[in-house]
Design an enzyme around this catalytic site. Structure first.
Site, PDB file in Angstrom:
ATOM      1  CD  GLN A 114      88.070  80.060  62.994  1.00 36.32           C
ATOM      2  OE1 GLN A 114      88.083  81.003  62.197  1.00 36.32           O
ATOM      3  NE2 GLN A 114      88.534  78.860  62.691  1.00 36.32           N
TER       4      GLN A 114
ATOM      5  N   GLY B 182     119.382  58.934  75.929  1.00 34.32           N
ATOM      6  CA  GLY B 182     118.985  59.681  77.129  1.00 34.32           C
ATOM      7  C   GLY B 182     119.248  61.166  77.035  1.00 34.32           C
TER       8      GLY B 182
ATOM      9  CB  THR C 149      95.575  70.506  67.477  1.00 31.93           C
ATOM     10  OG1 THR C 149      96.098  69.235  67.883  1.00 31.93           O
ATOM     11  CG2 THR C 149      94.147  70.639  67.964  1.00 31.93           C
TER      12      THR C 149
ATOM     13  CD  GLU D 264      94.682  78.748  62.209  1.00 31.23           C
ATOM     14  OE1 GLU D 264      93.811  78.927  61.343  1.00 31.23           O
ATOM     15  OE2 GLU D 264      94.734  79.394  63.265  1.00 31.23           O
TER      16      GLU D 264
ATOM     17  CG  ASP E 100      91.295  66.987  64.011  1.00 33.64           C
ATOM     18  OD1 ASP E 100      91.942  66.683  65.021  1.00 33.64           O
ATOM     19  OD2 ASP E 100      90.916  66.163  63.155  1.00 33.64           O
TER      20      ASP E 100
END
Length: 728
Positions: free
Chosen positions: A176, A446, A467, A469, A471
């Site tokens: 898409q 750490g 992001t 499917e 925004d």
């Protein structure tokens, strides 16, 4: 000699002899250090005994019953016994090896399902995929290609394609997104032009920006693609439709004629997935390659539109609903790792304590979880993970109810709310989970930055959810459109009740405004209510009053924005107040999440022990109050909460942290996440953190030789021959 950093641990042997005098000199120093050593395994075991409720009971509840929990445990045990499913060395693999080993696991999955012989093979397969916890080249085949054919193909197409999909006689992806367009589907540039004479479509990429870009599995794996392309027939553009297009030959996996396809290269994460690019040069496909359950192109080119304009949104809504479910899972994963590590990690010596006989002994370093800032970071995430779990159940029920009704009766009336809710929750939950993973990593100092902690791959593989499917900001605006329509319908309904004729017509029928997740917009006094009773007439943990506060915060924003919009068209109204509408959509989603969390806990209280009910109530209260504290401006902006109430909320959050502290280990245990799934040196069930960290790095390929890459030509002369002398 044998060296053991903590008594009772696996020893590391050094092949050298140490003289007795050296040993005797060192022994007092070693004893001094060892006197304050604590076995992290003992720490975590002790934490579990301090729990105020039975974690197994809550774990069974979360999984849908004791039998379901036992099923997951059997599956995890079976997966661990199969060499192909091993995750050993995963964090040190190059991309090609990670791709191959992940694909091997997916291809071995059906064999293991058959071997287990459980009653629900589909459920077993889903759980194995979850345990593998690595998106791979087959993800879109399973998650988009097959569901799209199921949802948008007619009976004949489903009969033809689905058996091939199941047998992997074709491997699919979903194409898409394009180089120049993503969320704005109507802007897609790939075309499908119908040739009535040959009864074929011509699939073409007319511009560089029409190149399909990002589909998973396209880079190397897929032989076929669902291609979203603009349908043009008889000179008319009917917008994007779905077409099944073969992109590689089955016999040798080479690109089909007229197809340019390949891999995008490394990404910030998600690198077991071969995201790719795809272009078409006048590629012809048959008329029946268009999926025709909803829209039909006849042999002469005549076009029959779908019965409802957005009927084909079903697959998209399914995927967004699935993302909401995954948000809960990966928030659980991150907070489990971080909580267990914070429970066994000790940091800073608080001083000494007097023995009462004139001597003092040093106290042990504090567990990091006992620092208030650690609790304030992790416990609200823990509560939110439970809230998202309940919300994902709500989302799943909502989707399957729609699917059943639309399939049986052709009734699509619930689609607008489903689309709006799935869009908003997809955005809200994926944003929150992405941020939570990073906060959990930071809480581990750490060590959290090491690959073997599991945070890096978890974040890298999860972050794309914000992001793909759609925004997230654009999805919030789709939710906002629905909220605007409901607000207008509510205004029309109110006008009708007052007997005012000529009320502005709304795209949402007034009667629909009285049901669904946005029905609270009908409540209150036009968005301006008297102040909250929290901490005054009722307690700060009163869930009914908390829900009213959340409803007020959302309603005030939505109705004010609707008032500013007047009678202007939704697109214009939203474009001039875009930032505010996104904020309002988030507020709506916060209300929906809290509502579903509270309702779910209320529903199960009669089925659990009193102690479990108490801890669930605390989690609901913490989620509500901590989120309120973080978003306090929404509640005090119009005076709904006063300053002293805001201060009381802050104090109540701290009280809840203290109350939940004894249950930290038991609560993450109740998620029932297997060590195989977690794959973390920091988050394993037994708490043996330091031995795992040490052992993991021994097998790193970079440690195979003491000689580094480039040593001979870059370092040897300087280190040995003295060819380059220091000027100091």
């Amino acid at each position: 000699m044998a060296f053991s950093p903590v008594q009772g641990r696996k020893e590391t042997t050094f092949n050298r002899v140490v003289d007795e005098r050296t040993r005797n000199l060192q022994r007092p120093s070693s004893d001094l250090v060892s006197a304050n050593q604590v076995d992290p395994k003992a720490d975590l075991a002790r934490e579990r005994t301090s729990a105020t409720f039975p974690s197994r009971e809550l774990a069974a509840l979360m999984q849908g019953g004791e039998e379901e929990l036992k099923l997951r445990e059997r599956i995890a045990d079976a997966v661990r016994t199969e060499p192909v499913f091993s995750k050993k060395g995963k964090y040190f693999m190059e991309r090609s090896e990670l791709y191959r080993t992940t694909l091997e696991k997916y291809l071995a999955l059906p064999r293991l399902v058959r071997k287990m012989g459980e009653k629900s093979p589909i459920a077993v397969g889903r759980i194995i995929r979850e345990l593998i916890d690595e998106p791979g080249g087959l993800d879109l085949h399973l998650g988009m290609f097959i569901p799209t054919i199921q949802g948008q193909g007619d009976a004949e197409q489903r009969k033809y394609w689905l058996p091939k999909c199941a047998r992997l006689q074709c491997v699919g992806t979903y194409a898409q997104t394009e180089l120049g367009h993503g969320t704005y589907i109507r802007g897609l540039e790939t075309t499908a032009t119908y040739d009535a004479e040959k009864e074929e479509f011509i699939i073409h990429s007319p511009t560089l920006t029409s190149t399909k870009w990002w589909p998973g599995g396209m880079g190397k794996t897929a032989t076929h693609a669902i291609v979203m392309a603009r349908l043009l027939t008889k000179g008319k553009d009917h917008g994007p439709h779905a077409f099944v297009v073969q992109i590689r030959r089955n016999e040798d996996h080479q690109a089909m004629p007229g197809v340019v396809v390949g891999d995008m290269g490394p990404k910030m994460g998600y690198n077991a997935v071969d995201n790719g690019f795809l272009r078409f040069d006048h590629v012809r496909i048959s008329r029946r390659a268009m999926l025709m359950k909803h829209s039909i192109v006849e042999s002469d080119g005549s076009y029959q539109p779908p019965p409802v304009a957005k009927a084909s949104y079903g697959t998209m809504v399914f995927v967004r609903s699935d993302i909401v479910m995954n948000a809960a899972l990966y928030m659980k994963k991150a907070v489990t790792i971080a909580t267990r590590y914070n429970l066994v990690r000790r940091q800073s010596n608080p001083g000494s304590k007097n023995s009462g006989q004139g001597t003092s002994t040093p106290e042990l370093e504090l567990q990091v979880i006992d620092y208030q800032h650690s609790q304030r970071t992790l416990f609200p995430i823990l509560a939110k993970a439970f809230a998202f779990h309940c919300t994902s159940d709500f989302m799943r029920r909502m989707y399957f109810k729609y699917e059943k009704l639309s399939r049986a009766t052709g009734d699509f009336s619930s689609l607008p709310e489903l689309h709006a809710t799935s869009s908003g929750l997809k955005a809200y939950c994926s944003w929150a989970t992405k941020d939570a993973i990073e906060l959990c990593r930071l809480s581990c100092g750490g060590q959290g930055f090491m690959a073997v902690s599991g945070f890096g791959s978890t974040f890298g593989n999860y972050a794309p959810n914000a992001t793909y499917e759609g925004d997230n900001n654009v999805l919030c605006l789709q939710t906002a459109r629905y909220l605007l329509k409901v607000a207008r319908a509510a205004a029309e309904l109110a006008a009708c009740r007052r007997g005012i004729s000529g009320a502005e017509s709304s795209e949402v029928a007034p009667t629909h405004a009285t049901s669904g997740s946005a029905r609270y917009l009908l409540e209150g006094s036009g968005g301006v209510e008297l102040g909250s009773r929290l901490g005054r007439a009722v307690g700060l943990r009163h869930i009914g009053e908390l829900l009213r506060a959340y409803a007020h915060a959302s309603r005030r924003q939505v109705l004010e924005l609707a008032r500013r919009a007047g009678t202007s068209k939704p697109d214009h109204a939203i474009s001039v107040d875009m930032v505010a509408w996104i904020k309002a959509a988030k507020a709506h989603c916060e209300y929906v999440v809290l509502l579903n969390f509270a309702d779910s806990v209320s529903d199960v209280k009669s089925r659990v022990s009193a102690s479990t009910a108490v801890v669930l109530d605390r989690l609901v209260a913490l989620h509500a109050l901590a989120t309120m504290e973080d978003r306090m401006a929404d509640f005090i902006e119009d005076g709904y909460l006063a300053a002293e109430q805001a201060a009381a909320v802050r104090a109540e959050v701290l009280s809840l942290l203290t109350e939940l502290r004894p249950d930290a280990a038991a609560l993450v245990d109740s998620f029932a996440l297997d060590d195989y799934f977690l794959n973390s040196a920091l988050g394993a069930h037994d708490g043996d953190v330091y031995q795992r960290l040490f052992d993991e790095v021994q097998d790193a390929p970079f440690n195979a030789s003491h000689v580094p890459p480039g040593y001979a030509e870059l370092l040897h002369a300087r280190l040995v021959k003295g060819a380059v002398r220091s000027k100091l």
